[in-house]
Design a protein around this motif. Structure first.
Motif, PDB file in Angstrom:
ATOM      1  N   LEU A   1       0.808  -1.340   0.091  1.00 56.65           N
ATOM      2  CA  LEU A   1      -0.091  -0.017  -0.051  1.00 56.65           C
ATOM      3  C   LEU A   1       0.950   1.316  -0.139  1.00 56.65           C
ATOM      4  N   PRO A   2       0.291   2.265  -0.621  1.00 53.68           N
ATOM      5  CA  PRO A   2       1.027   3.645  -0.465  1.00 53.68           C
ATOM      6  C   PRO A   2       1.202   3.995   1.053  1.00 53.68           C
ATOM      7  N   ILE A   3       2.142   4.681   1.188  1.00 59.38           N
ATOM      8  CA  ILE A   3       2.438   5.246   2.919  1.00 59.38           C
ATOM      9  C   ILE A   3       2.030   6.759   2.865  1.00 59.38           C
ATOM     10  N   GLU A   4       1.959   7.137   1.711  1.00 54.09           N
ATOM     11  CA  GLU A   4       1.673   8.861   1.951  1.00 54.09           C
ATOM     12  C   GLU A   4       0.072   8.991   1.940  1.00 54.09           C
ATOM     13  N   LYS A   5      -0.189  10.162   2.519  1.00 58.03           N
ATOM     14  CA  LYS A   5      -1.582  10.657   2.722  1.00 58.03           C
ATOM     15  C   LYS A   5      -2.496   9.799   3.537  1.00 58.03           C
ATOM     16  N   ARG A   6      -1.788   8.815   4.409  1.00 56.68           N
ATOM     17  CA  ARG A   6      -2.720   8.369   5.406  1.00 56.68           C
ATOM     18  C   ARG A   6      -3.584   8.985   6.305  1.00 56.68           C
ATOM     19  N   SER A   7      -4.567   8.703   6.525  1.00 57.04           N
ATOM     20  CA  SER A   7      -5.473   9.155   7.604  1.00 57.04           C
ATOM     21  C   SER A   7      -6.236   8.316   8.651  1.00 57.04           C
ATOM     22  N   PRO A   8      -6.291   8.851   9.844  1.00 55.38           N
ATOM     23  CA  PRO A   8      -6.707   7.957  11.014  1.00 55.38           C
ATOM     24  C   PRO A   8      -8.721   7.758  10.949  1.00 55.38           C
ATOM     25  N   LEU A   9      -8.838   6.531  11.475  1.00 57.56           N
ATOM     26  CA  LEU A   9     -10.241   6.601  11.580  1.00 57.56           C
ATOM     27  C   LEU A   9     -10.732   7.548  12.430  1.00 57.56           C
ATOM     28  N   ARG A  10     -12.100   7.930  12.328  1.00 55.34           N
ATOM     29  CA  ARG A  10     -12.691   8.892  13.075  1.00 55.34           C
ATOM     30  C   ARG A  10     -13.946   8.197  13.763  1.00 55.34           C
ATOM     31  N   PRO A  11     -14.397   8.627  14.953  1.00 52.68           N
ATOM     32  CA  PRO A  11     -13.478   9.260  15.748  1.00 52.68           C
ATOM     33  C   PRO A  11     -12.475   8.825  16.370  1.00 52.68           C
ATOM     34  N   LEU A  12     -11.559   9.726  16.701  1.00 52.31           N
ATOM     35  CA  LEU A  12     -10.364   9.141  17.413  1.00 52.31           C
ATOM     36  C   LEU A  12     -10.298   8.350  18.527  1.00 52.31           C
ATOM     37  N   PRO A  13      -9.865   7.449  18.567  1.00 52.28           N
ATOM     38  CA  PRO A  13     -10.156   6.243  19.899  1.00 52.28           C
ATOM     39  C   PRO A  13      -9.467   7.002  21.112  1.00 52.28           C
ATOM     40  N   PRO A  14      -9.627   6.517  22.301  1.00 52.49           N
ATOM     41  CA  PRO A  14      -9.071   6.835  23.469  1.00 52.49           C
ATOM     42  C   PRO A  14      -7.705   6.354  23.653  1.00 52.49           C
ATOM     43  N   LYS A  15      -6.632   7.109  24.014  1.00 52.38           N
ATOM     44  CA  LYS A  15      -5.391   6.672  24.355  1.00 52.38           C
ATOM     45  C   LYS A  15      -4.941   6.111  25.561  1.00 52.38           C
ATOM     46  N   THR A  16      -5.762   6.420  26.642  1.00 55.99           N
ATOM     47  CA  THR A  16      -5.355   5.797  27.866  1.00 55.99           C
ATOM     48  C   THR A  16      -6.453   5.070  28.689  1.00 55.99           C
ATOM     49  N   ILE A  17      -6.302   4.403  29.695  1.00 56.72           N
ATOM     50  CA  ILE A  17      -7.168   3.763  30.231  1.00 56.72           C
ATOM     51  C   ILE A  17      -8.368   4.525  30.806  1.00 56.72           C
ATOM     52  N   PHE A  18      -8.147   5.830  31.384  1.00 59.28           N
ATOM     53  CA  PHE A  18      -9.114   6.358  32.047  1.00 59.28           C
ATOM     54  C   PHE A  18      -9.857   7.160  30.969  1.00 59.28           C
ATOM     55  N   GLU A  19      -9.326   7.419  29.851  1.00 58.79           N
ATOM     56  CA  GLU A  19      -9.842   8.166  28.625  1.00 58.79           C
ATOM     57  C   GLU A  19     -11.256   7.021  28.197  1.00 58.79           C
ATOM     58  N   ALA A  20     -10.891   5.853  28.117  1.00 54.93           N
ATOM     59  CA  ALA A  20     -11.525   4.828  27.648  1.00 54.93           C
ATOM     60  C   ALA A  20     -12.615   4.370  28.491  1.00 54.93           C
ATOM     61  N   PHE A  21     -12.252   4.370  29.945  1.00 50.01           N
ATOM     62  CA  PHE A  21     -13.142   3.702  30.876  1.00 50.01           C
ATOM     63  C   PHE A  21     -12.917   4.770  32.354  1.00 50.01           C
ATOM     64  N   PRO A  22     -13.409   6.011  32.268  1.00 44.71           N
ATOM     65  CA  PRO A  22     -13.308   6.972  33.150  1.00 44.71           C
ATOM     66  C   PRO A  22     -13.882   6.241  34.628  1.00 44.71           C
ATOM     67  N   HIS A  23     -14.824   5.594  34.616  1.00 41.37           N
ATOM     68  CA  HIS A  23     -15.468   5.212  35.964  1.00 41.37           C
ATOM     69  C   HIS A  23     -14.425   4.206  36.853  1.00 41.37           C
ATOM     70  N   TYR A  24     -13.204   3.558  36.051  1.00 41.39           N
ATOM     71  CA  TYR A  24     -12.512   2.748  36.820  1.00 41.39           C
ATOM     72  C   TYR A  24     -11.574   3.748  37.483  1.00 41.39           C
ATOM     73  N   GLU A  25     -11.414   5.099  37.449  1.00 43.16           N
ATOM     74  CA  GLU A  25     -10.569   5.939  38.309  1.00 43.16           C
ATOM     75  C   GLU A  25     -11.037   5.916  39.714  1.00 43.16           C
ATOM     76  N   LYS A  26     -11.883   5.725  39.927  1.00 46.21           N
ATOM     77  CA  LYS A  26     -12.454   6.016  41.495  1.00 46.21           C
ATOM     78  C   LYS A  26     -11.644   5.040  42.299  1.00 46.21           C
ATOM     79  N   TRP A  27     -11.604   3.542  41.728  1.00 48.31           N
ATOM     80  CA  TRP A  27     -10.853   2.679  42.594  1.00 48.31           C
ATOM     81  C   TRP A  27      -9.418   2.474  42.075  1.00 48.31           C
ATOM     82  N   TRP A  28      -9.026   3.251  41.389  1.00 48.96           N
ATOM     83  CA  TRP A  28      -7.573   3.027  41.033  1.00 48.96           C
ATOM     84  C   TRP A  28      -6.644   3.568  42.078  1.00 48.96           C
ATOM     85  N   PRO A  29      -5.613   2.568  42.555  1.00 47.61           N
ATOM     86  CA  PRO A  29      -4.635   3.011  43.693  1.00 47.61           C
ATOM     87  C   PRO A  29      -3.529   3.857  43.305  1.00 47.61           C
ATOM     88  N   ALA A  30      -2.977   4.693  43.815  1.00 50.53           N
ATOM     89  CA  ALA A  30      -1.872   5.436  43.648  1.00 50.53           C
ATOM     90  C   ALA A  30      -0.719   4.750  42.962  1.00 50.53           C
TER      91      ALA A  30
END
Length: 580
Positions: A330-359
């Motif tokens: 495949l060509p490697i120029e002019k690539r574009s990401p899927l939209r919407p952009l996916p979350p990149k961290t655990i808390f961005e993906a599942f914010p409800h887990y942050e409440k119990w997450w130990p430091a």
């Protein structure tokens, strides 16, 4: 991208009742080697024509197939063994098929030991007619080595390792390897499967690059390998030779593993040139585990026009790591990401887990998904360890808990309480629509998701096709799995006019069919057995639907017989397209 070794499934299509031409037909009355005449006939009878035609349809010459059947004798109904022998002929050159009367060309491996016929084993052929090791010492050595192998497998199982992983480690490292070496090998394999984060300097690409290997170490290990193959009755060419590098040598991987470019790149620019015969269409795209042995990657690259793999860790596209390599044109120029952009961290993906997450749990992303999850007993042990500890727990307890959390991708769902991700959460991180895998057993959902493409990563690579094919494309998908590539094309807005999907797992086929019926309007034909997709059948599909614009597929680890079919079918597509 799953493909099992079970040949019992019948392929299905969209209403077509096309007979399978798979060459692995059973013939329980097949004659042994001693009853085959020089023309490959059993007691004067010709071998089953469907068997010969099946392999001729794969691209082997009729003479090579007949002589292969003669050479392999009563094992010719073992499709994998016969295919490995034919591949050996191909590797050594077609002239090998004209001189295949020596049993040294029959591929054997340590995995065949359980079926080894000690009573009828004559060892290596000898020019003067005498049998080597006529005092029985070779037989005793072989038995002794097998006994040692069984003892080491038992020791590793007693240490808590699965039997298949113990056997694989011994196959890679050798029976003589110390237990500590075997344990390291198992952990390394598990790390490769989990995409664990290791010392980056260990995987930096050196000046040796993609083509060179350690000289003395390579030579010594290659010689050891030849000796082992000779001991197992295969001679110096007892199994398909590794074209470069010794078996199990690591592939030097780039760090960071960002491929040719990322959506966030601004300054970095990578260019590459492809050989003329590799330029699409048809475009092809093949995925494998990044930490597969170097010999595997060398064979994949050589079979696909010596194209350099693009190694990518999906942690740059989503909240979970997944280290994979992709060989594509495949060509490697002019690539574009899927939209919407996916979350990149655990808390961005599942914010409800942050409440119990130990430091003291500093994870921001998850590791690569396994095909299985932690057991209730493992979860209970973690919770008991935390319940008996202070807050925060001692360093030793923290280390134990974190090791388990990283290995099994556990998340915090309560005070001192961890749990595996739910299947819909795995679907989300992989880029699939919610409930994509719903309808099959939970354990099977975990397995098929663990084996699948990461949709956002693949979609970024395939995005270049959108402007090239505004009216839609014809896709040939090999080892489709649950349709990661197809979901990526759909999310890119690329219409699939025709999809020929080859996938042996019935659950995966059902998942793909259910998704297709809800989202697509094109033609879907599902085939279970890749061996039934002969070169002639490929051509018939092209005459019926037009050329294939994309041939996509992928496998996990070392599966040379199955990868051969990807290469074979791709070549059949290119040849038929040229003729038509």
């Amino acid at each position: 991208m799953a493909q099992d070794s079970d040949d019992s499934f019948e392929w299905e299509s969209d209403g077509e009742a096309e007979p399978s031409s798979a060459p692995a037909s059973r013939n329980m009355d097949a004659a042994g080697l001693s009853t085959l005449d020089p023309n490959g006939r059993a007691n004067g009878e010709a071998p089953p024509n469907s068997l010969v035609e099946g392999y001729v349809g794969m691209g082997f010459t009729r003479e090579m197939v007949v002589k292969g059947i003669k050479e392999i004798g009563n094992r010719h109904n073992d499709s994998n063994a016969l295919l490995e022998l034919l591949l050996t002929y191909k590797t050594l050159g077609d002239e090998a098929a004209g001189n295949c009367s020596t049993s040294g060309l029959i591929p054997r491996s340590t995995e065949d030991d359980d079926d080894f016929d000690f009573e009828n084993w004559d060892g290596d052929d000898n020019a003067d007619g005498r049998e080597p090791n006529s005092d029985g010492s070779g037989h005793e050595d072989f038995l002794r080595e097998m006994s040692e192998k069984d003892n080491k497998i038992k020791s590793l199982v007693n240490m808590g390792f699965p039997e298949d992983e113990a056997n694989r480690a011994i196959t890679i490292c050798g029976v003589d390897a110390a237990l500590s070496v075997l344990v390291d090998s198992i952990y390394a394999a598990q790390a490769a499967g989990n995409c664990s984060y290791m010392n980056p300097s260990e995987y930096e690409v050196t000046d040796r690059g993609f083509d060179s290997f350690g000289g003395r170490k390579k030579a010594r290990l290659m010689e050891d390998s030849k000796k082992k193959m000779k001991r197992y009755g295969g001679g110096a060419q007892g199994s398909r030779p590794h074209l470069d590098g010794y078996h199990g040598e690591r592939m030097p991987l780039p760090y960071p593993m960002v491929g040719f470019n990322l959506p966030t790149d601004r300054l970095r620019s990578v260019t590459r040139s492809l050989p003329k015969q590799a330029i699409g269409p048809p475009y092809f795209y093949y995925e494998n585990m990044a930490r597969a042995p170097k010999s595997v990657w060398m064979e994949i690259s050589r079979s696909l026009y010596d194209i350099e793999p693009e190694f990518v860790d999906s942690k740059y596209f989503c909240a979970a790591a997944r280290e994979r390599g992709y060989v594509h044109n495949l060509p490697i120029e002019k690539r574009s990401p899927l939209r919407p952009l996916p979350p990149k961290t655990i808390f961005e993906a599942f914010p409800h887990y942050e409440k119990w997450w130990p430091a003291w749990d500093h994870r921001e992303q998850l590791n690569c998904f396994e095909t299985r999850v932690a057991s209730p007993n493992q979860i209970k042990q973690i919770e008991c360890a935390l319940a008996r500890s202070t807050n925060p727990p001692p360093i030793t307890v923290q280390k134990y808990v974190m090791d388990q959390c990283r290995e099994w991708n556990l998340v915090w769902v309560g005070k001192n309480k961890v749990a595996p991700l739910e299947q819909d959460e795995m679907e989300y991180l992989h880029g699939f629509p919610r409930n994509h895998t719903r309808g099959v057993a939970n354990t099977k959902r975990y397995k098929c998701l663990g084996d699948s493409f990461q949709v956002d990563t693949v979609g970024y690579h395939l995005s270049v096709l959108k402007d090239m094919f505004p009216n839609g494309i014809n896709v040939l998908s090999l080892f489709t799995g649950i349709g990661g590539g197809e979901v990526a094309l759909h999310r890119l807005g690329i219409h699939m006019k025709t999809l020929i999907s080859v996938e042996i797992n019935e659950d995966n086929r059902r998942i793909l069919k259910g998704w297709w019926d809800q989202t697509q309007t094109g033609t879907l034909i599902e085939i279970a057995d890749v061996k039934s997709l002969t070169n002639d059948r490929v051509e018939s599909f092209i005459r019926r639907f037009g050329r294939f614009d994309l041939v996509i597929g992928g496998l996990e680890g070392e599966q040379p017989a199955l990868f051969y079919h990807y290469s074979r079918i791709l070549n059949a597509v290119k040849s038929a397209t040229t003729r038509i």
